[in-house]
Enzyme design. Structure first.
Site, PDB file in Angstrom:
ATOM      1  N   LYS A  27      -0.760  -4.046  -3.221  1.00  0.00           N
ATOM      2  CA  LYS A  27      -2.026  -3.414  -2.832  1.00  0.00           C
ATOM      3  C   LYS A  27      -2.034  -1.981  -3.358  1.00  0.00           C
ATOM      4  O   LYS A  27      -1.388  -1.099  -2.805  1.00  0.00           O
ATOM      5  CB  LYS A  27      -2.210  -3.411  -1.317  1.00  0.00           C
ATOM      6  N   ASP A  50      11.081   5.626  -9.301  1.00  0.00           N
ATOM      7  CA  ASP A  50      10.782   6.404 -10.500  1.00  0.00           C
ATOM      8  C   ASP A  50      11.624   7.668 -10.592  1.00  0.00           C
ATOM      9  O   ASP A  50      12.034   8.071 -11.691  1.00  0.00           O
ATOM     10  CB  ASP A  50       9.296   6.770 -10.531  1.00  0.00           C
ATOM     11  N   SER A 104       0.807  -1.214   0.000  1.00  0.00           N
ATOM     12  CA  SER A 104       0.000   0.000   0.000  1.00  0.00           C
ATOM     13  C   SER A 104       0.847   1.276   0.000  1.00  0.00           C
ATOM     14  O   SER A 104       1.603   1.513  -0.942  1.00  0.00           O
ATOM     15  CB  SER A 104      -0.963  -0.032   1.195  1.00  0.00           C
TER      16      SER A 104
END
Length: 707
Positions: free
Chosen positions: A495, A481, A470
């Site tokens: 999740k 990224d 999560s």
């Protein structure tokens, strides 16, 4: 507008629930547990919330009903040790009707199923206790099947009894191998089964309703969850990392509430009147009357002792070391807000040698993304949050410890506050998008770090495992990224959905709650004598949106793939979002407008090569891989021998192999070998995954200047 719609729906549900209640099926021979009107109301409302506001846009229909029935039965009896095939056939009448029952607030069917389960459960325990003192032949070549999940349901009580007799034999042979006498073993097992019956007798309709709603919401998606009032309180305390109470960990022992530990710095600790081992037999609020809590369920007793900060609770105590017949001591404690420091972010500094040079690496362990929302809204100066805690730790690591690199350890971190994940990312990037969120309507919102500057700009790593989920995945994905650091470990949980907590009480008109709960109680003359507490309906965490990384990829289902892969202790085919049948699929959207900090492609390639070279020569790595393979093999086993000599031999072989493995590893670290029964000092325990992460970070430090 949303609240007005929900309130209207709730009002209609309440009025409907005031009709004549449906007759309940009664199971003979046991105290039947029955649903109440509050639960009927909540069931109706959860249907409405799911159908109108869940991200999945699902209709609660016959197909959902069928899934709920299977999940509910499995939750009650996962290894098929209680229900008979005739019971399961009986329950088939509800396969396509539970959806209609929930919509109507009729919970008679699932409570009937539970009461059948309760009957079978107590019958099997009674049978087992009658046969504990039987004469067993531990030289027979028989086996006990402990996992019957994929076997047919048994067709007769006789077959069920045979299973339980073998279970008793297995538990007795286990105790026998520990070296205790047959008489003592029989006493131990009898006490164990009596305790199981006692705990079963304390189950109430809240427990049954929670189990049922778990099955219902789990059929919708894995993360839409209902919490009954007690569980909702625990969930919110975990999120805030704080509680309001006396500051003590409690446990139930022989039907008496016992102090397991007193929290340092808490009100109980400061009072110097309460100690580990003390037993609480009575509770009173301020100047109110004492309630005798002997025999109470743990959660009910704890609820009486906890309370808002600044309020007073009186406790009737039998001090540790005193007989239960001793005169109790009465103490008074003023409740306070207690911060759970042991469940907060922590730091540690490790030194790693590489090419003859020492490097200091700071490890920050973050168990969850928490925030004390109430304190933050109230603008308290030192409210608790992950980002605030980590910022202080980074300042210390940077300015005092003078570390060369930092690792964020997110192993076991199941997530939490999305806002905290965004703010924490902001400690490592200088403003910019962190996560994209797509709602039920398909609209995408980009959430960004808007705080200029960074807390740490040096070499950075994030250690993850299969249970990293999560909000943790949002943080790890953003770091990856932006090229801000390297991700080390295993593929994360996957999740990628957003849940909105909804306090169901806030959707109901207070007058309706009063009517529903019958708040005013009358005496025999019709005069009001007591006002009951406002009924609590609990909380639902509703899936309302989906996460996407700034590169456009969802973390749902796939999670975050590490830059450098380490072995996984967790079976990838049993743990993770991609193992959940009701999970949402992976997809992607357009990437957001973000500017990477660096391109670490070449660095990651070099780090991976150095890591792989080490693993080829690493005894730790080889042993860990073998341990994982052995564990996978054991997980496939469903039965165990009941032959004492054979079972003893199998365990001795495992103990010898384990000891040999430990001593091989100790030899590589210059530690003396240990013998069977020796205790290994905590300082000598070794975390291979952490150690290899430190070595990767040392490589990172050395290679970084050339990138």
């Amino acid at each position: 507008m949303l609240k007005r719609i929900l309130v209207a729906t709730f009002t209609a549900a309440v009025l409907a629930c005031q009709a004549t209640p449906k007759p309940q099926k009664v199971v003979e021979g046991i105290p039947n547990i029955m649903p109440d009107e509050k639960q009927s109301l909540v069931a109706r409302q959860i249907v409405a919330l799911i159908e109108n506001y869940n991200y999945k846009k699902i209709v609660v229909n016959d197909s959902i009903s069928s899934i709920v029935l299977d999940k509910y039965i499995k939750a009650l009896d996962p290894y098929r040790n209680y229900f008979l095939a005739s019971d399961i056939k009986d329950f088939e009448q509800f396969r396509t009707t539970l959806d209609d029952s929930f919509r109507d607030g009729d919970l008679s069917a699932p409570f009937y199923i539970f009461n059948i389960y309760s009957k079978r459960y107590n019958e099997t325990l009674d049978y087992a206790m009658k046969h504990i003192r039987d004469k067993y032949d531990f030289n027979q070549q028989d086996t006990y099947v402990f996992n019957r999940e994929k076997m047919p349901w048994v067709t007769s009580i006789a077959t069920l009894n045979d299973i339980w007799k073998k279970k008793v034999k297995y538990e007795l042979v286990n105790l026998k191998l520990a070296g205790t006498s047959d008489v003592k073993n029989a006493e131990t097992l009898t006490k164990r089964y009596k305790n199981l019956k006692l705990q079963s007798s304390k189950l109430n309709n809240q427990d049954v309703f929670q189990l049922l709603m778990d099955a219902f919401t789990g059929a919708i998606d894995p993360h839409t969850n209902y919490f009954n009032p007690s569980n909702a309180s625990q969930f919110n305390e975990q999120m805030s990392r704080s509680i309001e109470g006396i500051g003590a960990y409690l446990q139930s022992e022989n039907d008496v509430l016992k102090i397991a530990e007193v929290t340092p710095g808490g009100p109980a600790y400061k009072s110097k009147q309460l100690h580990a081992g003390d037993r609480i037999i009575g509770v009173a609020q301020a100047d109110g009357e004492f309630e005798d809590i002997i025999g109470w369920r743990l959660d009910n007793a704890v609820a009486k002792i906890k309370g808002p900060k600044g309020t007073v609770v009186r406790l009737k105590i039998i001090p540790v070391g005193h007989d239960m017949s001793s005169k109790p001591v009465i103490i008074e404690i003023t409740r306070e807000k207690i911060v759970m420091e042991d469940q907060s972010a922590k730091k540690e500094v490790k030194t790693i040698q590489a090419n003859g040079k020492p490097y200091k690496v700071g490890i920050i362990s973050v168990p969850a993304f928490y925030i004390d929302s109430k304190a933050a809204i109230a603008k308290e100066a030192n409210y608790k949050s992950t980002t605030r805690d980590v910022k202080l730790l980074i300042d210390t690591l940077k300015n005092k410890d003078k570390v060369d690199a930092i690792v964020m350890d997110l192993r076991g971190n199941g997530g939490g506050s999305l806002l905290e994940a965004i703010d924490l990312t902001g400690l490592f990037i200088d403003q910019g998008p962190v996560v994209q969120v797509k709602d039920q309507k398909g609209e995408v919102e980009v959430d960004s770090d808007q705080n200029p500057g960074v807390a740490w700009s040096g070499p950075f790593g994030v250690l993850v495992d299969r249970t990293t989920a999560s909000a943790s995945e949002i943080f790890a994905g953003a770091i990856q990224d932006y090229g801000r650091g390297v991700i080390i470990g295993t593929q994360t949980y996957g999740k990628g959905t957003v849940q909105q907590p909804i306090d169901l009480n806030k959707l109901v008109n207070p007058s309706i709650l009063e009517r529903l709960a019958n708040l005013v109680k009358l005496d025999s003359t019709g005069k009001p004598v007591q006002k009951a507490e406002v009924p609590q309906l609990g909380q639902i965490n509703l899936t309302i949106a989906k996460f996407y990384r700034v590169n456009g990829s969802s973390t749902q289902h796939k999670g975050v793939m590490p830059d450098i892969t380490l072995p996984s202790f967790y079976p990838m085919d049993k743990v993770g979002e991609d193992t959940e049948p009701s999970a949402l699929p992976w997809d992607e959207i357009q990437k957001s407008d973000f500017v990477p900090v660096a391109n670490l492609g070449t660095l990651k390639t070099e780090l991976a090569k150095l890591h792989e070279t080490r693993m080829e020569k690493s005894l730790d790595y080889k042993i860990l891989v073998q341990d994982i393979a052995d564990m996978k093999k054991r997980n496939l086993e469903t039965s165990v021998t009941l032959n004492e000599a054979k079972l003893k031999s199998e365990r001795e072989v495992l103990e010898v192999k384990s000891l040999e493995k430990i001593n091989k590893l100790r030899a590589t670290r210059g530690l003396a070998p240990v013998k069977k029964g020796d205790k290994i000092r905590k300082s000598e325990n070794f975390d291979f995954l952490e150690d290899e992460t430190l070595r990767i970070m040392a490589d990172y430090i050395q290679l970084k200047p050339t990138v």
